[in-house]
Write a protein that holds these residues in place. Structure first.
Motif, PDB file in Angstrom:
ATOM      1  N   GLN A 103       0.850  -1.189   0.000  1.00 59.70           N
ATOM      2  CA  GLN A 103       0.000   0.000   0.000  1.00 59.70           C
ATOM      3  C   GLN A 103       0.881   1.233   0.000  1.00 59.70           C
ATOM      4  O   GLN A 103       2.062   1.174   0.358  1.00 59.70           O
ATOM      5  N   SER A 104       0.306   2.372  -0.368  1.00 55.73           N
ATOM      6  CA  SER A 104       1.050   3.603  -0.177  1.00 55.73           C
ATOM      7  C   SER A 104       1.240   3.835   1.316  1.00 55.73           C
ATOM      8  O   SER A 104       0.467   3.346   2.146  1.00 55.73           O
ATOM      9  N   PHE A 105       2.273   4.572   1.663  1.00 54.37           N
ATOM     10  CA  PHE A 105       2.523   4.879   3.074  1.00 54.37           C
ATOM     11  C   PHE A 105       1.316   5.579   3.710  1.00 54.37           C
ATOM     12  O   PHE A 105       0.859   5.164   4.792  1.00 54.37           O
ATOM     13  N   PRO A 106       0.735   6.624   3.083  1.00 54.44           N
ATOM     14  CA  PRO A 106      -0.458   7.240   3.691  1.00 54.44           C
ATOM     15  C   PRO A 106      -1.625   6.264   3.856  1.00 54.44           C
ATOM     16  O   PRO A 106      -2.322   6.296   4.875  1.00 54.44           O
ATOM     17  N   ASP A 107      -1.851   5.396   2.864  1.00 48.18           N
ATOM     18  CA  ASP A 107      -2.967   4.455   2.967  1.00 48.18           C
ATOM     19  C   ASP A 107      -2.745   3.462   4.110  1.00 48.18           C
ATOM     20  O   ASP A 107      -3.692   3.098   4.821  1.00 48.18           O
ATOM     21  N   PHE A 108      -1.506   3.006   4.291  1.00 49.72           N
ATOM     22  CA  PHE A 108      -1.225   2.082   5.389  1.00 49.72           C
ATOM     23  C   PHE A 108      -1.468   2.753   6.736  1.00 49.72           C
ATOM     24  O   PHE A 108      -2.085   2.164   7.632  1.00 49.72           O
ATOM     25  N   LEU A 109      -0.987   3.977   6.878  1.00 54.16           N
ATOM     26  CA  LEU A 109      -1.205   4.685   8.140  1.00 54.16           C
ATOM     27  C   LEU A 109      -2.696   4.852   8.419  1.00 54.16           C
ATOM     28  O   LEU A 109      -3.147   4.681   9.558  1.00 54.16           O
ATOM     29  N   GLN A 110      -3.464   5.197   7.397  1.00 52.45           N
ATOM     30  CA  GLN A 110      -4.896   5.391   7.605  1.00 52.45           C
ATOM     31  C   GLN A 110      -5.570   4.088   8.029  1.00 52.45           C
ATOM     32  O   GLN A 110      -6.391   4.066   8.955  1.00 52.45           O
ATOM     33  N   ALA A 111      -5.218   2.992   7.367  1.00 55.63           N
ATOM     34  CA  ALA A 111      -5.882   1.718   7.630  1.00 55.63           C
ATOM     35  C   ALA A 111      -5.478   1.109   8.963  1.00 55.63           C
ATOM     36  O   ALA A 111      -6.315   0.532   9.673  1.00 55.63           O
ATOM     37  N   ARG A 112      -4.222   1.252   9.338  1.00 59.95           N
ATOM     38  CA  ARG A 112      -3.714   0.512  10.491  1.00 59.95           C
ATOM     39  C   ARG A 112      -3.498   1.358  11.742  1.00 59.95           C
ATOM     40  O   ARG A 112      -3.417   0.825  12.850  1.00 59.95           O
ATOM     41  N   VAL A 113      -3.351   2.669  11.574  1.00 58.42           N
ATOM     42  CA  VAL A 113      -3.072   3.520  12.729  1.00 58.42           C
ATOM     43  C   VAL A 113      -4.191   4.544  12.937  1.00 58.42           C
ATOM     44  O   VAL A 113      -4.881   4.521  13.959  1.00 58.42           O
ATOM     45  N   PHE A 114      -4.387   5.430  11.967  1.00 54.33           N
ATOM     46  CA  PHE A 114      -5.328   6.532  12.168  1.00 54.33           C
ATOM     47  C   PHE A 114      -6.757   6.034  12.349  1.00 54.33           C
ATOM     48  O   PHE A 114      -7.474   6.487  13.252  1.00 54.33           O
ATOM     49  N   GLY A 115      -7.195   5.124  11.488  1.00 55.49           N
ATOM     50  CA  GLY A 115      -8.558   4.613  11.599  1.00 55.49           C
ATOM     51  C   GLY A 115      -8.817   3.909  12.917  1.00 55.49           C
ATOM     52  O   GLY A 115      -9.741   4.269  13.655  1.00 55.49           O
ATOM     53  N   PRO A 116      -8.029   2.875  13.262  1.00 52.65           N
ATOM     54  CA  PRO A 116      -8.269   2.163  14.526  1.00 52.65           C
ATOM     55  C   PRO A 116      -8.157   3.039  15.770  1.00 52.65           C
ATOM     56  O   PRO A 116      -8.825   2.768  16.774  1.00 52.65           O
ATOM     57  N   LEU A 117      -7.313   4.096  15.726  1.00 51.73           N
ATOM     58  CA  LEU A 117      -7.167   4.953  16.902  1.00 51.73           C
ATOM     59  C   LEU A 117      -8.147   6.131  16.898  1.00 51.73           C
ATOM     60  O   LEU A 117      -8.146   6.935  17.825  1.00 51.73           O
ATOM     61  N   GLY A 118      -8.984   6.224  15.874  1.00 52.48           N
ATOM     62  CA  GLY A 118      -9.965   7.308  15.830  1.00 52.48           C
ATOM     63  C   GLY A 118      -9.353   8.668  15.566  1.00 52.48           C
ATOM     64  O   GLY A 118      -9.896   9.697  16.000  1.00 52.48           O
TER      65      GLY A 118
END
Length: 384
Positions: free
Chosen positions: A198-213
């Motif tokens: 995945q792109s770096f931004p997409d990975f962060l969104q899926a695995r970090v930003f989304g789950p942490l709200g």
């Protein structure tokens, strides 16, 4: 928020250090937030709690978290050479001395590992001086490389081209030898993309930003959020000078060292995750306790800590993407506290013993690696 903290913030704004700022003090899961001043000196509006700031090097711990997730997924390993996914870094040559011409090199004694990137011991980073003292700075400047200077979003190349340009350089030190600041987090951003598919931004969104709200953390602010993006300023002898950059569109190179925008509440969500040793607020385990423990302990030798000055503060070591206080500091930070600052005006400290978080977001860029007085006064008020 204590009266003392409010007074520190209000006095700093009244003196013209920044047009406004947001401070958050978290104790356990509760957060007190104070927003003071205006979003800009020029026609600013009252600073809102959810103001968006350029958090610069506070991006680094988030990049480290993403790397550890891929390690736990089995897609990376701490001790593996990065050559498999980053062939640009295979078969490295290393400067004979930091002052050597770029063609005066010796072979690397071993490959760069993933842990070398996390601990900033890959052998590349910022040097304080000029090309007369350090000739390698000339080729770095010619290549316009992110991670070797002031954060900005307008680089005209993507991750693969950045990696190609880095691969043209010799290392400044043998892998594992020296602590050199910031560039390794950009290498991690490329590695995360290649390992995850995945792109770096997409990975962060899926695995970090989304789950942490984390609703407002990204590498740019979309149109609906631009009115919450604060102005940014250099501190000059003639007063504040605008330093905004264009964060209205996705950057071609999403910088893992200093590229993110965020808010106090979003950063507090990462704090809660780290202080809860890998648990999200809803109880979902995103990282193991062992990974959090490794991230938040010092990995440097005494010589590496000394060599990291002036960027690494006295009495601090380095974990994965953040500093760790090895003793109680003169600014009141307790032993074992960890976090990092953003050179465009922000700071973030977590105390695992007291379960306390201190976040201060301002618009005034640091003038040197040492934290400005308002940040130190804030820390003393929270932890002292």
């Amino acid at each position: 928020m204590s009266e003392n903290v409010r007074a520190i913030l209000e006095a700093s704004v009244a003196q013209g250090y920044a047009s406004g700022m947001v401070a958050l003090v978290g104790r356990g899961g509760e957060a007190d937030v104070e927003a003071v001043g205006l979003t800009a000196f020029e026609h600013g509006k009252p600073m809102p709690r959810d103001a968006i700031f350029r958090i610069a090097s506070m991006t680094k711990p988030i990049t480290a978290v993403a790397t550890l997730m891929l390690i736990e997924d089995g897609k990376l390993a701490l001790d593996e050479p990065v050559d498999r996914l980053l062939p640009e870094l295979a078969n490295r040559r290393v400067l004979r001395m930091l002052s050597s011409p770029v063609d005066d090199t010796v072979p690397a004694v071993r490959p760069i590992t993933v842990e070398d990137l996390l601990t900033f011991r890959m052998g590349l980073g910022i040097l304080f001086g000029g090309p007369d003292e350090y000739p390698i700075l000339g080729p770095i400047t010619e290549r316009n490389l992110a991670g070797f200077g002031t954060p900005r979003p307008d680089h005209d190349y993507g991750p693969d081209e950045w990696m190609r340009r880095v691969g043209e350089l010799p290392l400044m030190a043998q892998p594992g030898e020296r602590w050199l600041y910031t560039a390794p987090s950009n290498v991690l951003g490329v590695l995360i993309a290649r390992a995850s598919g995945q792109s770096f931004p997409d990975f962060l969104q899926a695995r970090v930003f989304g789950p942490l709200g984390m609703k407002d953390t990204a590498f740019f602010a979309p149109p609906a959020k631009l009115d919450r993006l604060t102005a940014a300023y250099w501190t000059t002898p003639d007063g504040p000078a605008r330093n905004d950059g264009d964060y209205s569109v996705p950057p071609p190179f999403p910088a893992g060292d200093a590229g993110l925008l965020s808010t106090a509440d979003d950063i507090f969500a990462v704090s809660r995750f780290l202080l809860r040793r890998g648990l999200a607020v809803d109880g979902q385990r995103l990282l193991s306790e062992a990974s959090i423990a490794a991230m938040t302990r010092d990995h440097l030798t005494a010589a590496q800590r000394d060599g990291g000055a002036p960027i690494l503060p006295p009495g601090h070591g380095w974990g994965y993407g953040l500093s760790v206080a090895l003793e109680r500091t003169c600014d009141g930070l307790p032993t074992g506290a960890y976090g990092w600052n953003g050179g465009l005006g922000t700071s973030w400290v977590m105390d695992p013993t007291g379960d306390v978080t201190a976040i201060l977001l301002t618009q005034a860029a640091f003038t040197n690696p040492e934290a400005p007085p308002v940040h130190k006064a804030f820390w003393r008020a929270v932890f002292g």
